[in-house]
Design a protein around this motif. Structure first.
Motif, mmCIF file in Angstrom:
data_model
loop_
_atom_site.group_PDB
_atom_site.id
_atom_site.type_symbol
_atom_site.label_atom_id
_atom_site.label_comp_id
_atom_site.label_asym_id
_atom_site.label_seq_id
_atom_site.Cartn_x
_atom_site.Cartn_y
_atom_site.Cartn_z
ATOM 1 N N GLU A 47 11.044 -22.092 15.535
ATOM 2 C CA GLU A 47 11.446 -23.281 14.783
ATOM 3 C C GLU A 47 12.659 -23.896 15.452
ATOM 4 O O GLU A 47 13.707 -23.270 15.574
ATOM 5 C CB GLU A 47 11.763 -22.905 13.345
ATOM 6 C CG GLU A 47 11.962 -24.116 12.475
ATOM 7 C CD GLU A 47 12.006 -23.749 11.014
ATOM 8 O OE1 GLU A 47 12.746 -24.405 10.295
ATOM 9 O OE2 GLU A 47 11.310 -22.819 10.602
ATOM 10 N N ILE A 48 12.502 -25.121 15.894
ATOM 11 C CA ILE A 48 13.581 -25.836 16.562
ATOM 12 C C ILE A 48 14.277 -26.709 15.515
ATOM 13 O O ILE A 48 13.633 -27.521 14.856
ATOM 14 C CB ILE A 48 13.035 -26.704 17.706
ATOM 15 C CG1 ILE A 48 12.343 -25.813 18.743
ATOM 16 C CG2 ILE A 48 14.158 -27.503 18.354
ATOM 17 C CD1 ILE A 48 11.579 -26.589 19.784
ATOM 18 N N PRO A 49 15.582 -26.544 15.343
ATOM 19 C CA PRO A 49 16.269 -27.380 14.362
ATOM 20 C C PRO A 49 16.303 -28.833 14.819
ATOM 21 O O PRO A 49 16.632 -29.139 15.962
ATOM 22 C CB PRO A 49 17.683 -26.788 14.300
ATOM 23 C CG PRO A 49 17.846 -26.058 15.575
ATOM 24 C CD PRO A 49 16.475 -25.617 16.001
#
Length: 146
Positions: free
Chosen positions: A66-68
Motif C-alpha cells: 500500500e503506497i500512501p
C-alpha cells in the motif's frame, strides 16, 4: 542528598535465581520436551522452517504494497511559503499583532463608558483577531500534516 541505599537482601540472590527457584522445574521440563521433539522429528522441523521462509518470501514478492497517497486537494499555493523561515516570520508577526490587539482591547475594557468610535475600534479589533487566529490555525494544520 547522595546517601548510599542499603539493602537487606542476600548478595547471592538475583532476579534470575529467584525466578528459577520458583519456576525452575517447569523451565527444565519444557527444555527437555523440546529437545526430545527436535531429536525425534528433525526433518519435520527443518521442512517447517523452510516452508515458513518460502511463505515469507512469497508474501514479500506477491502481496501488493500500500503506497500512501498525498491528497492534492489539501495542498495549497501558500504551503511552500509557510515552510521554513517565511513561515516562522509570518507566525511571529501574526502573534505580535494579536498581542497588540489584545492590549488595545484591554485598554478599551478598562474604560467606564465607550463612545461609538471605541465600539467601532473594538469590533474591528475582534474581527482582525478572528482572521489572524484562523490564519495561524491553517498554518499550523498545514505544518503538522504529513
Amino acid at each position: 542528598m547522595f546517601k548510599k541505599i542499603t539493602s537487606n537482601r542476600p548478595p547471592d540472590t538475583t532476579l534470575w535465581t529467584a525466578f528459577h527457584k520458583e519456576f525452575g522445574r517447569y523451565i527444565d521440563g519444557s527444555i527437555a520436551r523440546t529437545k526430545r521433539f527436535l531429536e525425534a522429528q528433525p526433518r519435520t522441523v527443518f521442512f517447517a522452517m523452510v516452508l515458513s521462509i518460502l511463505i515469507s518470501v512469497g508474501c514479500f514478492l506477491f502481496l501488493p504494497k500500500e503506497i500512501p497517497r498525498k491528497d492534492t486537494v489539501h495542498l495549497s499555493v501558500q504551503q511552500p511559503l509557510m515552510d521554513g523561515m517565511g513561515g516562522i516570520v509570518t507566525t511571529v508577526s501574526a502573534l505580535k499583532e494579536l498581542l497588540e490587539i489584545r492590549t488595545v482591547l484591554d485598554s478599551l475594557m478598562e474604560k467606564e463608558n465607550l463612545d461609538s468610535s471605541d465600539s467601532l475600534l473594538m469590533e474591528r479589533a475582534i474581527d482582525r483577531m478572528h482572521i489572524l487566529e484562523k490564519r495561524l490555525a491553517e498554518a499550523n494544520k498545514h505544518h503538522n500534516s504529513p
